[in-house]
Design a protein around this motif. Sequence first.
Motif, PDB file in Angstrom:
ATOM      1  N   ARG A 182      59.803  15.673 -59.662  1.00 37.23           N
ATOM      2  CA  ARG A 182      59.708  16.498 -58.041  1.00 37.23           C
ATOM      3  C   ARG A 182      60.361  17.527 -57.990  1.00 37.23           C
ATOM      4  O   ARG A 182      60.281  18.068 -57.268  1.00 37.23           O
ATOM      5  CB  ARG A 182      61.732  15.181 -57.484  1.00 37.23           C
ATOM      6  CG  ARG A 182      61.503  14.117 -56.607  1.00 37.23           C
ATOM      7  CD  ARG A 182      62.986  13.647 -56.444  1.00 37.23           C
ATOM      8  NE  ARG A 182      62.951  12.543 -57.009  1.00 37.23           N
ATOM      9  CZ  ARG A 182      63.531  12.009 -58.028  1.00 37.23           C
ATOM     10  NH1 ARG A 182      65.344  12.959 -57.610  1.00 37.23           N
ATOM     11  NH2 ARG A 182      64.098  11.204 -58.176  1.00 37.23           N
ATOM     12  N   SER A 183      60.021  18.223 -59.462  1.00 34.14           N
ATOM     13  CA  SER A 183      60.886  19.569 -59.116  1.00 34.14           C
ATOM     14  C   SER A 183      59.991  20.247 -60.333  1.00 34.14           C
ATOM     15  O   SER A 183      59.618  19.453 -61.200  1.00 34.14           O
ATOM     16  CB  SER A 183      61.581  20.391 -58.873  1.00 34.14           C
ATOM     17  OG  SER A 183      62.524  19.739 -59.946  1.00 34.14           O
ATOM     18  N   GLU A 184      59.031  21.557 -60.292  1.00 38.63           N
ATOM     19  CA  GLU A 184      59.058  21.984 -61.593  1.00 38.63           C
ATOM     20  C   GLU A 184      60.186  21.873 -62.589  1.00 38.63           C
ATOM     21  O   GLU A 184      59.463  21.384 -63.618  1.00 38.63           O
ATOM     22  CB  GLU A 184      58.602  23.240 -61.068  1.00 38.63           C
ATOM     23  CG  GLU A 184      57.586  23.510 -62.671  1.00 38.63           C
ATOM     24  CD  GLU A 184      56.542  24.852 -62.106  1.00 38.63           C
ATOM     25  OE1 GLU A 184      56.861  25.587 -61.387  1.00 38.63           O
ATOM     26  OE2 GLU A 184      56.104  26.000 -62.802  1.00 38.63           O
ATOM     27  N   ALA A 185      61.088  22.111 -62.639  1.00 36.75           N
ATOM     28  CA  ALA A 185      62.719  21.727 -63.169  1.00 36.75           C
ATOM     29  C   ALA A 185      62.478  20.902 -63.965  1.00 36.75           C
ATOM     30  O   ALA A 185      62.066  20.904 -65.114  1.00 36.75           O
ATOM     31  CB  ALA A 185      62.937  22.040 -62.687  1.00 36.75           C
ATOM     32  N   GLU A 186      62.591  19.691 -62.741  1.00 35.58           N
ATOM     33  CA  GLU A 186      62.694  18.000 -63.620  1.00 35.58           C
ATOM     34  C   GLU A 186      61.344  17.744 -64.667  1.00 35.58           C
ATOM     35  O   GLU A 186      61.206  17.755 -65.718  1.00 35.58           O
ATOM     36  CB  GLU A 186      62.732  17.214 -62.577  1.00 35.58           C
ATOM     37  CG  GLU A 186      63.241  16.207 -63.309  1.00 35.58           C
ATOM     38  CD  GLU A 186      62.880  14.553 -62.194  1.00 35.58           C
ATOM     39  OE1 GLU A 186      62.421  15.172 -61.072  1.00 35.58           O
ATOM     40  OE2 GLU A 186      62.782  13.732 -62.704  1.00 35.58           O
ATOM     41  N   SER A 187      60.301  18.770 -64.587  1.00 36.27           N
ATOM     42  CA  SER A 187      58.964  18.740 -64.980  1.00 36.27           C
ATOM     43  C   SER A 187      59.088  19.016 -66.405  1.00 36.27           C
ATOM     44  O   SER A 187      58.856  18.243 -67.503  1.00 36.27           O
ATOM     45  CB  SER A 187      57.195  18.765 -64.546  1.00 36.27           C
ATOM     46  OG  SER A 187      56.679  18.891 -65.138  1.00 36.27           O
ATOM     47  N   ASN A 188      59.679  20.015 -66.112  1.00 32.71           N
ATOM     48  CA  ASN A 188      60.043  20.965 -67.574  1.00 32.71           C
ATOM     49  C   ASN A 188      60.662  20.263 -68.411  1.00 32.71           C
ATOM     50  O   ASN A 188      60.563  20.896 -69.753  1.00 32.71           O
ATOM     51  CB  ASN A 188      60.220  22.738 -67.167  1.00 32.71           C
ATOM     52  CG  ASN A 188      59.423  23.282 -66.620  1.00 32.71           C
ATOM     53  OD1 ASN A 188      57.785  22.780 -66.483  1.00 32.71           O
ATOM     54  ND2 ASN A 188      59.044  24.325 -66.019  1.00 32.71           N
ATOM     55  N   GLN A 189      61.431  19.893 -68.107  1.00 35.92           N
ATOM     56  CA  GLN A 189      62.655  18.172 -69.188  1.00 35.92           C
ATOM     57  C   GLN A 189      62.102  18.211 -69.973  1.00 35.92           C
ATOM     58  O   GLN A 189      62.449  18.161 -70.742  1.00 35.92           O
ATOM     59  CB  GLN A 189      63.698  18.200 -67.922  1.00 35.92           C
ATOM     60  CG  GLN A 189      65.299  19.327 -68.355  1.00 35.92           C
ATOM     61  CD  GLN A 189      66.337  19.088 -66.970  1.00 35.92           C
ATOM     62  OE1 GLN A 189      65.518  17.546 -66.419  1.00 35.92           O
ATOM     63  NE2 GLN A 189      67.263  19.074 -66.166  1.00 35.92           N
ATOM     64  N   TYR A 190      61.289  17.403 -69.286  1.00 37.95           N
ATOM     65  CA  TYR A 190      60.337  16.420 -69.799  1.00 37.95           C
ATOM     66  C   TYR A 190      59.514  17.468 -71.281  1.00 37.95           C
ATOM     67  O   TYR A 190      59.438  16.174 -72.063  1.00 37.95           O
ATOM     68  CB  TYR A 190      59.237  15.260 -69.304  1.00 37.95           C
ATOM     69  CG  TYR A 190      59.807  14.821 -67.905  1.00 37.95           C
ATOM     70  CD1 TYR A 190      61.049  13.891 -68.288  1.00 37.95           C
ATOM     71  CD2 TYR A 190      59.949  15.132 -66.982  1.00 37.95           C
ATOM     72  CE1 TYR A 190      61.405  12.995 -67.943  1.00 37.95           C
ATOM     73  CE2 TYR A 190      60.384  14.184 -66.230  1.00 37.95           C
ATOM     74  CZ  TYR A 190      61.328  12.676 -66.249  1.00 37.95           C
ATOM     75  OH  TYR A 190      61.817  12.131 -65.466  1.00 37.95           O
ATOM     76  N   LEU A 191      59.030  18.243 -70.802  1.00 37.75           N
ATOM     77  CA  LEU A 191      58.405  19.217 -71.538  1.00 37.75           C
ATOM     78  C   LEU A 191      59.161  19.402 -73.052  1.00 37.75           C
ATOM     79  O   LEU A 191      59.179  19.024 -74.018  1.00 37.75           O
ATOM     80  CB  LEU A 191      57.810  19.825 -71.205  1.00 37.75           C
ATOM     81  CG  LEU A 191      56.201  19.621 -70.284  1.00 37.75           C
ATOM     82  CD1 LEU A 191      55.513  21.798 -70.286  1.00 37.75           C
ATOM     83  CD2 LEU A 191      55.477  19.242 -71.475  1.00 37.75           C
ATOM     84  N   VAL A 192      59.925  19.829 -72.650  1.00 34.37           N
ATOM     85  CA  VAL A 192      61.149  19.623 -73.889  1.00 34.37           C
ATOM     86  C   VAL A 192      62.007  18.473 -74.612  1.00 34.37           C
ATOM     87  O   VAL A 192      61.814  19.126 -75.705  1.00 34.37           O
ATOM     88  CB  VAL A 192      62.867  20.536 -73.113  1.00 34.37           C
ATOM     89  CG1 VAL A 192      63.894  21.182 -73.829  1.00 34.37           C
ATOM     90  CG2 VAL A 192      62.150  22.169 -72.543  1.00 34.37           C
ATOM     91  N   MET A 193      61.324  17.743 -73.362  1.00 31.56           N
ATOM     92  CA  MET A 193      62.667  16.539 -75.148  1.00 31.56           C
ATOM     93  C   MET A 193      61.018  16.203 -76.000  1.00 31.56           C
ATOM     94  O   MET A 193      61.329  15.758 -77.161  1.00 31.56           O
ATOM     95  CB  MET A 193      62.198  15.136 -73.764  1.00 31.56           C
ATOM     96  CG  MET A 193      63.746  15.244 -73.065  1.00 31.56           C
ATOM     97  SD  MET A 193      63.753  14.361 -71.600  1.00 31.56           S
ATOM     98  CE  MET A 193      65.340  14.707 -70.611  1.00 31.56           C
ATOM     99  N   LEU A 194      59.954  16.612 -75.453  1.00 29.06           N
ATOM    100  CA  LEU A 194      58.735  16.201 -76.660  1.00 29.06           C
ATOM    101  C   LEU A 194      58.748  17.265 -77.006  1.00 29.06           C
ATOM    102  O   LEU A 194      58.260  17.351 -78.236  1.00 29.06           O
ATOM    103  CB  LEU A 194      57.570  16.273 -74.862  1.00 29.06           C
ATOM    104  CG  LEU A 194      55.766  15.834 -75.685  1.00 29.06           C
ATOM    105  CD1 LEU A 194      56.062  13.622 -75.768  1.00 29.06           C
ATOM    106  CD2 LEU A 194      54.838  15.844 -75.363  1.00 29.06           C
TER     107      LEU A 194
END
Length: 284
Positions: free
Chosen positions: A184-196
């Motif tokens: 829903r947001s770029e911040a949330e999208s970035n969180q997935y990247l961090v996990m990866l």
Amino acid sequence: MKWRQGRTSGRVEDRRGVSGGTAAGGGIGVIVIALVGYFVFGISPEQTMQIASQFGGAGSAEQQSGTTGTPEDEAGMFVDVVGTNANDVWNEFLSNYTPPNTVIYTQGTNTGCGYGQAAMGPFYCPADQTVYLDLSFWEEMETRLGASGADFARAYVIAHEFGHHVQTLTGASQRVRQAQQNARSEAESNQYLVMLELQADCYAGVWAANAARVSNGNVLLEAGDLQEGLRTANAIGDDTLQRNAGRQVTPEAFTHGTSAQRQEWLMRGYNTGDPAQCDTFNAL
Ligand SMILES: [Zn+2]
């Protein structure tokens, strides 16, 4: 690090000295460069795919080829030994494991994810399952980022990119891409990247933990090596990179994790030697 007796497999494509090709569609190089300040140490596979899809899709770039084999120089040989060893480790853990391609280049090269520039740092392209390494990045790591120049620091970077290949084989990368699309947001999208990204760090630790065993001691971490890896993980954490670039530290913009997180996950992989312990998706 002891590595000279390590096995090579001659799977490294050497494009150093092959002229750089051109940025297909004209814009990819520029776009990529714009991202660099932020995504040093390897644009994440998701970002490379996004860039590729913006510019006519993966694999549209004209093909370039170098010489495939074991490079004769020290830096090239090192890439072959570490990559071969990482393949041996992952072969044990994944029944469907197939090795990625590895390309070393200078300045720029065409990839299945668009035009790759040296300034991007090392990266993995899922579309052609290839690890791209510009070896001049090793110097950059030392001089500009304040990371370690030790050979294990370089091996960590290579193993991190092989970790992204593993994520493509396990489907983790695809799941993250899906989650990003629904974010829903770029911040949330970035969180997935961090996990990866943190999982790739953990996988690098798993590689390091198993390197000696699968090579009968021919690829071996020595005293101080782990500290060099941790120093590097510290230097390339998002908070440290932002601070050193004179920016305010903004966690919403993190794509690779903080220095502390990168060290923690590298160590978790190293201490357990078990990829099952690298479940960043449920841990974060
Ligand atoms: Zn990465």
